[in-house]
Design an enzyme around this catalytic site. Structure first.
Site, mmCIF file in Angstrom:
data_model
loop_
_atom_site.group_PDB
_atom_site.id
_atom_site.type_symbol
_atom_site.label_atom_id
_atom_site.label_comp_id
_atom_site.label_asym_id
_atom_site.label_seq_id
_atom_site.Cartn_x
_atom_site.Cartn_y
_atom_site.Cartn_z
ATOM 1 N N THR A 132 3.096 -24.175 13.508
ATOM 2 C CA THR A 132 2.728 -23.504 12.324
ATOM 3 C C THR A 132 3.715 -22.697 11.635
ATOM 4 O O THR A 132 4.515 -21.874 12.244
ATOM 5 C CB THR A 132 1.302 -22.708 12.592
ATOM 6 O OG1 THR A 132 0.349 -23.491 13.132
ATOM 7 C CG2 THR A 132 0.796 -22.076 11.287
ATOM 8 N N LYS A 218 -2.713 -25.749 6.350
ATOM 9 C CA LYS A 218 -2.759 -25.493 7.881
ATOM 10 C C LYS A 218 -2.980 -23.823 7.746
ATOM 11 O O LYS A 218 -3.949 -23.390 8.540
ATOM 12 C CB LYS A 218 -1.568 -25.683 8.505
ATOM 13 C CG LYS A 218 -1.111 -24.727 10.056
ATOM 14 C CD LYS A 218 -2.295 -25.265 11.016
ATOM 15 C CE LYS A 218 -2.169 -24.414 12.144
ATOM 16 N NZ LYS A 218 -3.262 -24.711 13.199
ATOM 17 N N ASN A 222 -6.937 -21.487 8.878
ATOM 18 C CA ASN A 222 -7.204 -20.387 9.900
ATOM 19 C C ASN A 222 -7.401 -19.018 9.074
ATOM 20 O O ASN A 222 -8.148 -18.363 9.570
ATOM 21 C CB ASN A 222 -6.138 -20.080 10.664
ATOM 22 C CG ASN A 222 -5.863 -21.507 11.669
ATOM 23 O OD1 ASN A 222 -6.880 -21.816 12.208
ATOM 24 N ND2 ASN A 222 -4.830 -21.735 12.059
ATOM 25 N N ARG A 225 -11.182 -19.007 8.473
ATOM 26 C CA ARG A 225 -12.000 -18.360 9.625
ATOM 27 C C ARG A 225 -11.663 -17.029 9.930
ATOM 28 O O ARG A 225 -12.614 -16.159 10.057
ATOM 29 C CB ARG A 225 -11.529 -19.098 10.684
ATOM 30 C CG ARG A 225 -12.481 -18.916 11.972
ATOM 31 C CD ARG A 225 -12.278 -20.139 13.036
ATOM 32 N NE ARG A 225 -12.964 -19.663 14.137
ATOM 33 C CZ ARG A 225 -14.193 -19.509 14.365
ATOM 34 N NH1 ARG A 225 -15.092 -19.731 13.488
ATOM 35 N NH2 ARG A 225 -14.682 -19.131 15.715
ATOM 36 N N GLY A 274 -8.245 -12.774 18.548
ATOM 37 C CA GLY A 274 -6.852 -13.116 19.171
ATOM 38 C C GLY A 274 -6.439 -14.739 18.873
ATOM 39 O O GLY A 274 -7.150 -15.320 18.184
ATOM 40 N N CYS A 277 -3.152 -18.401 16.442
ATOM 41 C CA CYS A 277 -2.977 -18.706 15.147
ATOM 42 C C CYS A 277 -3.773 -17.708 13.913
ATOM 43 O O CYS A 277 -3.269 -17.294 13.017
ATOM 44 C CB CYS A 277 -4.023 -19.995 14.861
ATOM 45 S SG CYS A 277 -3.310 -21.441 15.603
ATOM 46 N N ARG A 429 -19.258 -8.551 23.173
ATOM 47 C CA ARG A 429 -19.413 -9.960 22.806
ATOM 48 C C ARG A 429 -20.789 -10.447 22.952
ATOM 49 O O ARG A 429 -20.888 -11.684 23.181
ATOM 50 C CB ARG A 429 -18.479 -10.809 23.725
ATOM 51 C CG ARG A 429 -17.002 -10.647 23.711
ATOM 52 C CD ARG A 429 -16.342 -11.048 22.381
ATOM 53 N NE ARG A 429 -14.925 -10.542 22.434
ATOM 54 C CZ ARG A 429 -14.216 -10.853 21.227
ATOM 55 N NH1 ARG A 429 -15.014 -11.341 20.143
ATOM 56 N NH2 ARG A 429 -12.867 -10.464 21.142
#
Length: 452
Positions: A132, A218, A222, A225, A274, A277, A429
């Protein structure tokens, strides 16, 4: 007999290993992996040449490596770059991180590898960048280095392509084979060369575009997101402030039908973001536009979203401080037991781990800590960790869940209470039932939960 297609894959990491193994499984292909004998990754050379998979918990990959190395003998790994002189295709899969302070791309490995490839590639070779990079890098950095070191002209004497990966730890083979692949050539002929290679391993459609279009796609995938997760994290903070449960809000928001224009997909919040990307690709997008763009773009939303996600480990510390205060203890004198060091559940991958960022905050404040992770190998993480859960939680004052490893779903309040010094737990989490722990005497806080 038809001459074999010879392929080199430079960089034996999460992208290079599965790509090399899949290509080596194609009839008529021979693949050589190239890996530096670095302290961290040099061991992979011998491991792969024994037919062993260096990546844990990865479906299909171990058997694939065993087959192409030991049975078909179409894949081997070396640190000798002289093999590049005989290659038809050369894939570049080296790390391209960003500086943690300036957020500028660190292309030392990419530049060095590009120079070596330029010096040794033969006429007609196809060079494919899978790492990337910031938009504009293939055209403005890789291409000039290749041309300068080879004396050759791109599109005439050699071919250059940017074809990004869409891999995810735990789904490496699946994502390469079953996701559409974007192929971006510097010229139309370059794109055709890339399409020919990837049609042998990708079952889904191949999308031909320019190199720069592929680079933008690319990092935008990411970044998109990352912004979505940041939105969820900010909503989670709002839920804490208003004393409501994020999960209840999310259930309502996401109840809109999938096939409607009103569809929503509110993501999950957490202790941090984390991986290789998401923490860097927004910065790569910004750098590419700042460096090669024709107009100035402010990037206010994207940068602030990235900062929100970076602040979540600090929020975990704020929750711990609030819980400690409620329990009547001083966090400065407490021992914190941290569950999970990887960035992803049930994985050993620690790249840009939120746990690492959290430990740095504790170190600055001189707060004692210990880390448990059932999957991470010590050499993959800069701080000491243990696979012995009981050892880590023994006499701990505060327990913090940073990763939703399957092992942690079995945690029971009574078992923990018998071993901890103080019954305080922070769930980053959404792993445990906070009410269940509260009923068993715990001060239990969580991200996006009514805590106070």
């Amino acid at each position: 007999m038809k001459e074999k297609t010879k392929i080199a894959v430079i960089g034996m990491g999460y992208v290079g290993i599965p790509a090399a193994a899949l290509l080596a499984d194609v009839d008529g292909f021979e693949v050589i992996g190239i890996q530096r004998r670095s302290k961290r990754s040099g061991w992979k050379i011998e491991a792969l040449n024994r037919g062993e998979c260096p990546i844990l918990n990865e479906p299909e990959l171990p058997e694939l490596i065993r087959r192409v190395v030991l049975e078909k003998k179409t894949f081997r790994v070396t640190d000798d770059t002289e093999v590049l002189r005989d290659m038809n295709y050369i894939l570049i899969d080296v790390q391209t991180p960003t500086d943690k302070e300036t957020h500028q791309p660190l292309y030392k490995s990419l530049r060095e590898v590009s120079a070596v490839v330029g010096q040794k590639m033969k006429d007609g070779a196809v060079v494919i960048v899978e790492s990337t990079v910031a938009p504009g890098t293939t055209e403005n950095i890789v291409k000039p280095i290749l041309e300068e070191n080879s004396g050759k002209t791109c599109g005439k004497d050699f071919y250059l392509v940017f074809a990004y990966e869409r891999v995810m730890v735990g789904r490496l083979i699946n994502n390469i084979v079953n996701y559409p692949r974007v192929i971006g050539g510097v010229t139309e002929e370059c794109t055709k060369k890339g399409l020919w290679l990837y049609k042998h391993i990708v079952k889904e459609k191949l999308i031909p575009v320019s190199a720069t279009t592929a680079e933008v796609a690319k990092v935008v995938e990411n970044t998109y997101r990352d912004v979505q997760i940041a939105f969820a994290n900010e909503v989670a903070l709002a839920c804490e402030a208003l004393h409501v449960d994020f999960n209840d809000v999310r259930k309502c928001v996401n109840s809109l039908p999938f096939n409607s224009n009103a569809y929503r997909d509110l993501h999950l919040p957490g202790a941090g973001v984390g991986g290789h990307c998401l923490p860097k690709d927004p910065w790569l997008l910004k750098f590419g536009v700042d460096t090669y763009g024709k107009i100035k773009v402010p990037f206010e939303v994207i940068v602030k979203a990235r900062m929100r996600n970076d602040q979540m480990p600090l929020h975990m510390l704020e929750l711990a401080e609030a819980a400690a205060k409620k329990a009547g203890i001083d966090i400065k004198n407490a021992k914190l037991a941290i569950l999970g060091a990887s960035f992803l559940e049930n994985s050993e991958d620690t790249r840009n781990s939120p746990t690492e960022a959290f430990v740095k905050l504790l170190e600055e404040r001189k707060i004692k800590w210990a880390i448990h992770d059932p999957y991470v190998r010590q050499r993959e993480f800069p701080y000491p960790l243990s696979k012995n859960l009981e050892e880590i939680i023994r006499d701990a004052d505060i327990l913090l869940i940073f990763v939703k490893h399957k092992d942690y779903y079995a945690l029971e309040p009574q078992w923990l209470k018998e071993r901890m010094k103080h019954p305080i737990i922070i769930d980053g989490r959404d792993v445990i039932n906070l009410e269940k722990f509260r009923k068993n005497g715990f001060v239990a806080f969580g991200v996006g939960k009514p805590n106070y």
